[in-house]
Design a protein around this motif. Structure first.
Motif, PDB file in Angstrom:
ATOM      1  N   MET A 129      70.444  67.097  62.006  1.00  0.00           N
ATOM      2  CA  MET A 129      69.484  68.198  61.980  1.00  0.00           C
ATOM      3  C   MET A 129      69.939  69.335  61.068  1.00  0.00           C
ATOM      4  O   MET A 129      69.147  69.936  60.344  1.00  0.00           O
ATOM      5  CB  MET A 129      69.282  68.718  63.405  1.00  0.00           C
ATOM      6  CG  MET A 129      68.615  70.067  63.515  1.00  0.00           C
ATOM      7  SD  MET A 129      68.776  70.769  65.163  1.00  0.00           S
ATOM      8  CE  MET A 129      68.426  72.487  64.825  1.00  0.00           C
ATOM      9  N   SER A 133      68.068  65.064  55.269  1.00  0.00           N
ATOM     10  CA  SER A 133      68.076  63.678  54.795  1.00  0.00           C
ATOM     11  C   SER A 133      67.974  63.656  53.275  1.00  0.00           C
ATOM     12  O   SER A 133      67.130  64.329  52.692  1.00  0.00           O
ATOM     13  CB  SER A 133      66.904  62.908  55.404  1.00  0.00           C
ATOM     14  OG  SER A 133      66.998  62.875  56.814  1.00  0.00           O
ATOM     15  N   VAL A 195      62.885  60.964  62.849  1.00  0.00           N
ATOM     16  CA  VAL A 195      62.545  62.000  63.832  1.00  0.00           C
ATOM     17  C   VAL A 195      61.172  61.699  64.421  1.00  0.00           C
ATOM     18  O   VAL A 195      60.236  61.409  63.686  1.00  0.00           O
ATOM     19  CB  VAL A 195      62.490  63.396  63.179  1.00  0.00           C
ATOM     20  CG1 VAL A 195      62.225  64.470  64.234  1.00  0.00           C
ATOM     21  CG2 VAL A 195      63.766  63.710  62.423  1.00  0.00           C
ATOM     22  N   GLU A 231      64.756  70.554  68.012  1.00  0.00           N
ATOM     23  CA  GLU A 231      65.076  69.225  67.469  1.00  0.00           C
ATOM     24  C   GLU A 231      66.478  68.845  67.931  1.00  0.00           C
ATOM     25  O   GLU A 231      67.424  69.598  67.710  1.00  0.00           O
ATOM     26  CB  GLU A 231      65.004  69.277  65.944  1.00  0.00           C
ATOM     27  CG  GLU A 231      65.290  67.963  65.239  1.00  0.00           C
ATOM     28  CD  GLU A 231      65.226  68.103  63.725  1.00  0.00           C
ATOM     29  OE1 GLU A 231      65.562  67.121  63.033  1.00  0.00           O
ATOM     30  OE2 GLU A 231      64.851  69.190  63.232  1.00  0.00           O
ATOM     31  N   PHE A 249      66.422  61.341  66.051  1.00  0.00           N
ATOM     32  CA  PHE A 249      66.186  62.637  66.673  1.00  0.00           C
ATOM     33  C   PHE A 249      64.790  62.716  67.290  1.00  0.00           C
ATOM     34  O   PHE A 249      63.880  61.975  66.908  1.00  0.00           O
ATOM     35  CB  PHE A 249      66.333  63.744  65.640  1.00  0.00           C
ATOM     36  CG  PHE A 249      67.767  64.034  65.271  1.00  0.00           C
ATOM     37  CD1 PHE A 249      68.390  65.184  65.713  1.00  0.00           C
ATOM     38  CD2 PHE A 249      68.505  63.148  64.492  1.00  0.00           C
ATOM     39  CE1 PHE A 249      69.713  65.456  65.388  1.00  0.00           C
ATOM     40  CE2 PHE A 249      69.825  63.401  64.161  1.00  0.00           C
ATOM     41  CZ  PHE A 249      70.432  64.573  64.623  1.00  0.00           C
ATOM     42  N   ARG A 294      60.295  63.994  57.374  1.00  0.00           N
ATOM     43  CA  ARG A 294      61.630  64.600  57.309  1.00  0.00           C
ATOM     44  C   ARG A 294      61.824  65.583  58.465  1.00  0.00           C
ATOM     45  O   ARG A 294      60.887  65.992  59.135  1.00  0.00           O
ATOM     46  CB  ARG A 294      61.834  65.299  55.972  1.00  0.00           C
ATOM     47  CG  ARG A 294      61.581  64.406  54.740  1.00  0.00           C
ATOM     48  CD  ARG A 294      62.802  63.655  54.284  1.00  0.00           C
ATOM     49  NE  ARG A 294      62.465  62.604  53.292  1.00  0.00           N
ATOM     50  CZ  ARG A 294      63.355  61.957  52.568  1.00  0.00           C
ATOM     51  NH1 ARG A 294      64.639  62.229  52.705  1.00  0.00           N
ATOM     52  NH2 ARG A 294      62.986  61.005  51.731  1.00  0.00           N
ATOM     53  N   SER A 295      63.058  65.991  58.673  1.00  0.00           N
ATOM     54  CA  SER A 295      63.433  66.880  59.773  1.00  0.00           C
ATOM     55  C   SER A 295      62.600  68.157  59.787  1.00  0.00           C
ATOM     56  O   SER A 295      62.513  68.856  58.777  1.00  0.00           O
ATOM     57  CB  SER A 295      64.917  67.251  59.652  1.00  0.00           C
ATOM     58  OG  SER A 295      65.217  68.427  60.366  1.00  0.00           O
ATOM     59  N   TYR A 298      64.775  71.099  58.874  1.00  0.00           N
ATOM     60  CA  TYR A 298      64.996  71.205  57.430  1.00  0.00           C
ATOM     61  C   TYR A 298      63.766  71.791  56.741  1.00  0.00           C
ATOM     62  O   TYR A 298      63.892  72.655  55.865  1.00  0.00           O
ATOM     63  CB  TYR A 298      65.328  69.837  56.836  1.00  0.00           C
ATOM     64  CG  TYR A 298      65.564  69.891  55.349  1.00  0.00           C
ATOM     65  CD1 TYR A 298      66.812  70.247  54.845  1.00  0.00           C
ATOM     66  CD2 TYR A 298      64.539  69.628  54.450  1.00  0.00           C
ATOM     67  CE1 TYR A 298      67.028  70.333  53.483  1.00  0.00           C
ATOM     68  CE2 TYR A 298      64.743  69.715  53.085  1.00  0.00           C
ATOM     69  CZ  TYR A 298      65.985  70.065  52.599  1.00  0.00           C
ATOM     70  OH  TYR A 298      66.189  70.168  51.244  1.00  0.00           O
ATOM     71  N   ALA A 339      56.793  66.584  59.817  1.00  0.00           N
ATOM     72  CA  ALA A 339      57.778  65.700  60.460  1.00  0.00           C
ATOM     73  C   ALA A 339      57.121  64.553  61.197  1.00  0.00           C
ATOM     74  O   ALA A 339      57.720  63.478  61.353  1.00  0.00           O
ATOM     75  CB  ALA A 339      58.660  66.488  61.405  1.00  0.00           C
TER      76      ALA A 339
END
Length: 343
Positions: A129, A133, A195, A231, A249, A294-295, A298, A339
């Motif tokens: 996290m 990535s 995720v 997260e 995650f 993606r996270s 992030y 996400a």
């Protein structure tokens, strides 16, 4: 130039569409805080030396005084916690899951204090996290970002976020060949779902590590989610102790945030730059990365960093108008929606 100007106009229009009031304080959820540290460390200047390791935050990695040998289902390897977190030779539980790691990814450069890329981003590039990535990003984009880190055009809006400044030090200590080798490696690995987003009014009770990683409490207690995204690893032990690159995650997001985020992204025409399914595209010399799946942490950090001017590289010209007046509510909704998508 006409295409670039048109793109900027579209992105500026997106800012007008969602504009309300700029985020005025750090979105704690995106940076891995429950509350701000009472005595934060300022890494702005700590990472300006010739080596990268002064940026390595003390106490950030798990330890095991018993030095117990650990195993992982599906792997034929055995590591201690110290070996799992070895800065210049971290564990690789599943070598068959990825191409052979080049030396810079597997071992870093100990002489320069540059940790192995694989210790933070994992051998498969999916990261944690607090990292992000990098697998499946275009080679040119990775090189562009390393260049921005090196020149100072990319850092973090949070002076307490050690690894944000560590990346600058790492980039300064990489040769062009090493940067290209790492970019070739991570861009060659397909990014897959890492995720899952779960809309909820509550989240498991959790703590936050000094590195900005949320970890589920050992109890089964829950707490009100509030206006944030939480997260955390699907399995605390698998991620925090074993660094299992197959254990992902879960992100708890406010009820209704995905739908709200979809509406914002659609109205903002984010797909003009990031592609119809937010899987990235190239606009002449500017490579726009894929962000789908993606996270959310992030994504939230990126929105805030662009907004605050912590990122001023080539992509900032496109992103700055689009994010300058986003509220934290907008950032939460956009991060949750992005996400939730399939990569």
């Amino acid at each position: 130039m006409k295409m670039r100007a048109a793109t900027l106009l579209v992105c500026a229009a997106c800012a007008i569409t969602v504009a309300r009031a700029q985020m005025t304080i750090l979105p704690l959820w995106a940076y891995g805080y429950i509350t701000l540290p009472a005595t934060p460390g300022d890494y702005t200047m700590k990472c300006q030396g010739e080596r990268a390791d002064p940026c390595d935050r003390p106490g950030g990695l798990p330890t095991d005084p018993n030095n117990t040998a650990r195993t992982l289902e599906g792997s034929d390897r055995t590591y201690t916690v110290a070996q799992i977190n070895a800065r210049y030779n971290p564990a690789d539980w599943f070598p068959s899951d990825h191409p052979p790691m080049p030396d810079i990814v597997a071992h870093g450069k100990e002489a320069n204090g540059v940790r192995a890329c694989g210790i933070c981003h994992l051998p498969n590039g999916k990261g944690l996290m607090q990292n992000g990535s990098v697998s499946g990003l275009p080679r040119e984009y990775i090189l562009q970002q390393l260049g921005d880190f090196k020149s100072g055009k990319r850092h973090t809006a949070d002076p307490n976020k050690a690894n944000g400044y560590e990346m600058q030090a790492i980039a300064r200590n990489l040769t062009d060949t090493e940067a290209q080798t790492a970019a070739d490696y991570f861009s060659s690995i397909k990014y897959t779902k890492w995720v899952r987003v779960l809309e909820s009014g509550t989240a498991p009770k959790f703590t936050a590590t000094v590195n900005g990683l949320f970890l589920k409490d050992e109890s089964s207690d829950t707490l009100p989610l509030g206006n944030r995204i939480v997260e955390m690893p699907e399995d605390t032990y698998q991620t925090n102790i074993l660094r299992n690159p197959r254990s992902g995650f879960v992100a708890y997001a406010p009820i209704g945030s995905i739908k709200k985020g979809e509406a914002l992204v659609t109205a903002s025409k984010c797909g003009t730059c990031h592609g119809a399914e937010l899987r990235g595209m190239t606009l002449k010399t500017v490579v726009v990365p894929p962000i789908a799946g993606r996270s959310p942490g992030y994504i939230g950090r990126a929105l805030y960093d662009f907004q605050q001017g912590a990122r001023s590289g080539a992509n900032a010209a496109l992103m700055k108008p689009a994010v300058q007046k986003l509220t934290e509510d907008d950032a939460i909704a956009i991060s949750a929606f992005v996400a939730s998508l399939e990569p």
